[in-house]
Design a protein around this motif. Sequence first.
Motif, PDB file in Angstrom:
ATOM      1  N   TRP A 224      21.955   8.168  -7.633  1.00 51.04           N
ATOM      2  CA  TRP A 224      21.539   6.772  -7.693  1.00 51.04           C
ATOM      3  C   TRP A 224      21.449   6.228  -6.279  1.00 51.04           C
ATOM      4  O   TRP A 224      22.448   5.917  -5.666  1.00 51.04           O
ATOM      5  N   THR A 225      20.245   6.108  -5.759  1.00 47.67           N
ATOM      6  CA  THR A 225      20.064   5.650  -4.384  1.00 47.67           C
ATOM      7  C   THR A 225      19.766   4.167  -4.367  1.00 47.67           C
ATOM      8  O   THR A 225      19.461   3.557  -5.387  1.00 47.67           O
ATOM      9  N   SER A 226      19.792   3.596  -3.188  1.00 43.60           N
ATOM     10  CA  SER A 226      19.577   2.166  -3.040  1.00 43.60           C
ATOM     11  C   SER A 226      18.119   1.778  -3.112  1.00 43.60           C
ATOM     12  O   SER A 226      17.790   0.607  -3.088  1.00 43.60           O
ATOM     13  N   GLY A 227      17.206   2.723  -3.163  1.00 46.98           N
ATOM     14  CA  GLY A 227      15.794   2.397  -3.205  1.00 46.98           C
ATOM     15  C   GLY A 227      15.138   2.486  -1.847  1.00 46.98           C
ATOM     16  O   GLY A 227      13.928   2.444  -1.727  1.00 46.98           O
ATOM     17  N   HIS A 228      15.932   2.599  -0.782  1.00 48.74           N
ATOM     18  CA  HIS A 228      15.357   2.689   0.550  1.00 48.74           C
ATOM     19  C   HIS A 228      15.045   4.127   0.926  1.00 48.74           C
ATOM     20  O   HIS A 228      14.275   4.374   1.831  1.00 48.74           O
ATOM     21  N   ASN A 229      15.665   5.076   0.267  1.00 53.70           N
ATOM     22  CA  ASN A 229      15.438   6.488   0.567  1.00 53.70           C
ATOM     23  C   ASN A 229      14.301   7.002  -0.296  1.00 53.70           C
ATOM     24  O   ASN A 229      14.399   7.028  -1.505  1.00 53.70           O
ATOM     25  N   ASP A 230      13.231   7.405   0.332  1.00 47.13           N
ATOM     26  CA  ASP A 230      12.096   7.942  -0.395  1.00 47.13           C
ATOM     27  C   ASP A 230      11.960   9.404  -0.038  1.00 47.13           C
ATOM     28  O   ASP A 230      11.953   9.753   1.138  1.00 47.13           O
ATOM     29  N   PRO A 231      11.860  10.289  -1.012  1.00 43.78           N
ATOM     30  CA  PRO A 231      11.854  11.725  -0.720  1.00 43.78           C
ATOM     31  C   PRO A 231      10.623  12.206   0.022  1.00 43.78           C
ATOM     32  O   PRO A 231      10.633  13.287   0.585  1.00 43.78           O
ATOM     33  N   VAL A 232       9.561  11.430   0.052  1.00 49.16           N
ATOM     34  CA  VAL A 232       8.346  11.882   0.723  1.00 49.16           C
ATOM     35  C   VAL A 232       8.068  11.118   2.015  1.00 49.16           C
ATOM     36  O   VAL A 232       7.004  11.253   2.601  1.00 49.16           O
ATOM     37  N   GLY A 233       9.005  10.314   2.475  1.00 47.03           N
ATOM     38  CA  GLY A 233       8.859   9.621   3.753  1.00 47.03           C
ATOM     39  C   GLY A 233       8.022   8.364   3.692  1.00 47.03           C
ATOM     40  O   GLY A 233       7.373   8.003   4.676  1.00 47.03           O
ATOM     41  N   LEU A 234       8.041   7.671   2.574  1.00 46.47           N
ATOM     42  CA  LEU A 234       7.329   6.402   2.444  1.00 46.47           C
ATOM     43  C   LEU A 234       8.341   5.287   2.241  1.00 46.47           C
ATOM     44  O   LEU A 234       9.457   5.511   1.806  1.00 46.47           O
ATOM     45  N   ARG A 235       7.950   4.081   2.559  1.00 46.51           N
ATOM     46  CA  ARG A 235       8.836   2.937   2.389  1.00 46.51           C
ATOM     47  C   ARG A 235       8.027   1.738   1.930  1.00 46.51           C
ATOM     48  O   ARG A 235       6.867   1.586   2.294  1.00 46.51           O
ATOM     49  N   GLN A 236       8.662   0.868   1.165  1.00 45.60           N
ATOM     50  CA  GLN A 236       8.039  -0.373   0.718  1.00 45.60           C
ATOM     51  C   GLN A 236       8.554  -1.503   1.593  1.00 45.60           C
ATOM     52  O   GLN A 236       9.762  -1.679   1.733  1.00 45.60           O
ATOM     53  N   VAL A 237       7.629  -2.259   2.180  1.00 42.27           N
ATOM     54  CA  VAL A 237       8.010  -3.368   3.048  1.00 42.27           C
ATOM     55  C   VAL A 237       7.204  -4.599   2.655  1.00 42.27           C
ATOM     56  O   VAL A 237       6.138  -4.491   2.047  1.00 42.27           O
ATOM     57  N   ARG A 238       7.725  -5.760   3.037  1.00 45.64           N
ATOM     58  CA  ARG A 238       6.970  -6.991   2.803  1.00 45.64           C
ATOM     59  C   ARG A 238       5.762  -7.028   3.719  1.00 45.64           C
ATOM     60  O   ARG A 238       5.808  -6.591   4.864  1.00 45.64           O
ATOM     61  N   HIS A 239       4.673  -7.565   3.204  1.00 46.08           N
ATOM     62  CA  HIS A 239       3.436  -7.632   3.986  1.00 46.08           C
ATOM     63  C   HIS A 239       3.636  -8.467   5.249  1.00 46.08           C
ATOM     64  O   HIS A 239       3.128  -8.120   6.323  1.00 46.08           O
ATOM     65  N   SER A 240       4.392  -9.553   5.149  1.00 44.25           N
ATOM     66  CA  SER A 240       4.620 -10.406   6.324  1.00 44.25           C
ATOM     67  C   SER A 240       5.408  -9.655   7.401  1.00 44.25           C
ATOM     68  O   SER A 240       5.129  -9.800   8.594  1.00 44.25           O
ATOM     69  N   ASP A 241       6.382  -8.843   6.993  1.00 41.01           N
ATOM     70  CA  ASP A 241       7.137  -8.045   7.964  1.00 41.01           C
ATOM     71  C   ASP A 241       6.265  -6.989   8.616  1.00 41.01           C
ATOM     72  O   ASP A 241       6.391  -6.712   9.806  1.00 41.01           O
ATOM     73  N   LEU A 242       5.377  -6.386   7.829  1.00 41.91           N
ATOM     74  CA  LEU A 242       4.471  -5.376   8.376  1.00 41.91           C
ATOM     75  C   LEU A 242       3.508  -5.999   9.370  1.00 41.91           C
ATOM     76  O   LEU A 242       3.256  -5.432  10.439  1.00 41.91           O
ATOM     77  N   THR A 243       2.996  -7.181   9.074  1.00 43.70           N
ATOM     78  CA  THR A 243       2.102  -7.878   9.993  1.00 43.70           C
ATOM     79  C   THR A 243       2.825  -8.235  11.288  1.00 43.70           C
ATOM     80  O   THR A 243       2.288  -8.054  12.381  1.00 43.70           O
ATOM     81  N   ALA A 244       4.055  -8.714  11.186  1.00 36.89           N
ATOM     82  CA  ALA A 244       4.833  -9.050  12.381  1.00 36.89           C
ATOM     83  C   ALA A 244       5.116  -7.807  13.217  1.00 36.89           C
ATOM     84  O   ALA A 244       5.041  -7.845  14.451  1.00 36.89           O
ATOM     85  N   HIS A 245       5.413  -6.697  12.564  1.00 36.44           N
ATOM     86  CA  HIS A 245       5.666  -5.437  13.291  1.00 36.44           C
ATOM     87  C   HIS A 245       4.415  -4.974  14.020  1.00 36.44           C
ATOM     88  O   HIS A 245       4.478  -4.581  15.183  1.00 36.44           O
ATOM     89  N   ARG A 246       3.276  -5.029  13.349  1.00 34.82           N
ATOM     90  CA  ARG A 246       2.028  -4.590  13.995  1.00 34.82           C
ATOM     91  C   ARG A 246       1.633  -5.501  15.146  1.00 34.82           C
ATOM     92  O   ARG A 246       1.143  -5.035  16.167  1.00 34.82           O
ATOM     93  N   ASN A 247       1.856  -6.807  14.996  1.00 38.96           N
ATOM     94  CA  ASN A 247       1.574  -7.725  16.102  1.00 38.96           C
ATOM     95  C   ASN A 247       2.484  -7.478  17.291  1.00 38.96           C
ATOM     96  O   ASN A 247       2.057  -7.512  18.440  1.00 38.96           O
TER      97      ASN A 247
END
Length: 148
Positions: free
Chosen positions: A119-142
Motif C-alpha cells: 500500500w503506497t502513498s500514491g507518489h511512487n509510480d512503477p514506471v517513472g511517472l507522476r501526477q502533478v497539478r497543472h499550475s505547479d507544472l506551469t510554475a516549474h516550466r517558467n
Amino acid sequence: MRRYLAVALDCYLCLVTAGLLARPYVDTAAVPEAVGLLIGPVFAFSFLNQVVLTAVVGGGAGKLIMGIRVIRLPDAGRPGLRRLVRRWLYGLCRVPLQPWYVLRSYLAGPGVLPLSTFWTSGHNDPVGLRQVRHSDLTAHRNAAAGYL
C-alpha cells in the motif's frame, strides 16, 4: 485528495460511456453476452482515456477536469506511449488487488510483510511517472526557462 477524485471521475466516465453504448444491446442478450458487451467497451475506453488521451494532452478526462497532468520523471516531460501502456496495465492488474494484499498481510500475522510493501502513498509510480497539478507544472516550466 485531488488525485483520488480524478481517478473516481475517470472510472465513472468510463463506466457510464460503456453502459450507454451497450444499453441497446444488453436487453436482448443473454447474461454472458451482456457481460461481454459491457467489459469490452470498458477496457477500450479505459485504454483511450489512460493512454491515448494522456499521450495527446497530458492527462485523462478526470485528471484534466481536476487540473492534474501526468509527467515523466525526472525532466517533467510528456510520457511516451510505452510508459503509458505499462502504467495502464499496472493499474488494471495490481491496483484492484491492493485490498487483498493488505488482508493477506494481516492474516499472515505481524512482522511477515510490511503494509508499505503493498500500500503506497500514491507518489511512487512503477514506471517513472507522476501526477502533478497543472499550475505547479506551469510554475516549474517558467522557473526552468528563467521566467519569474
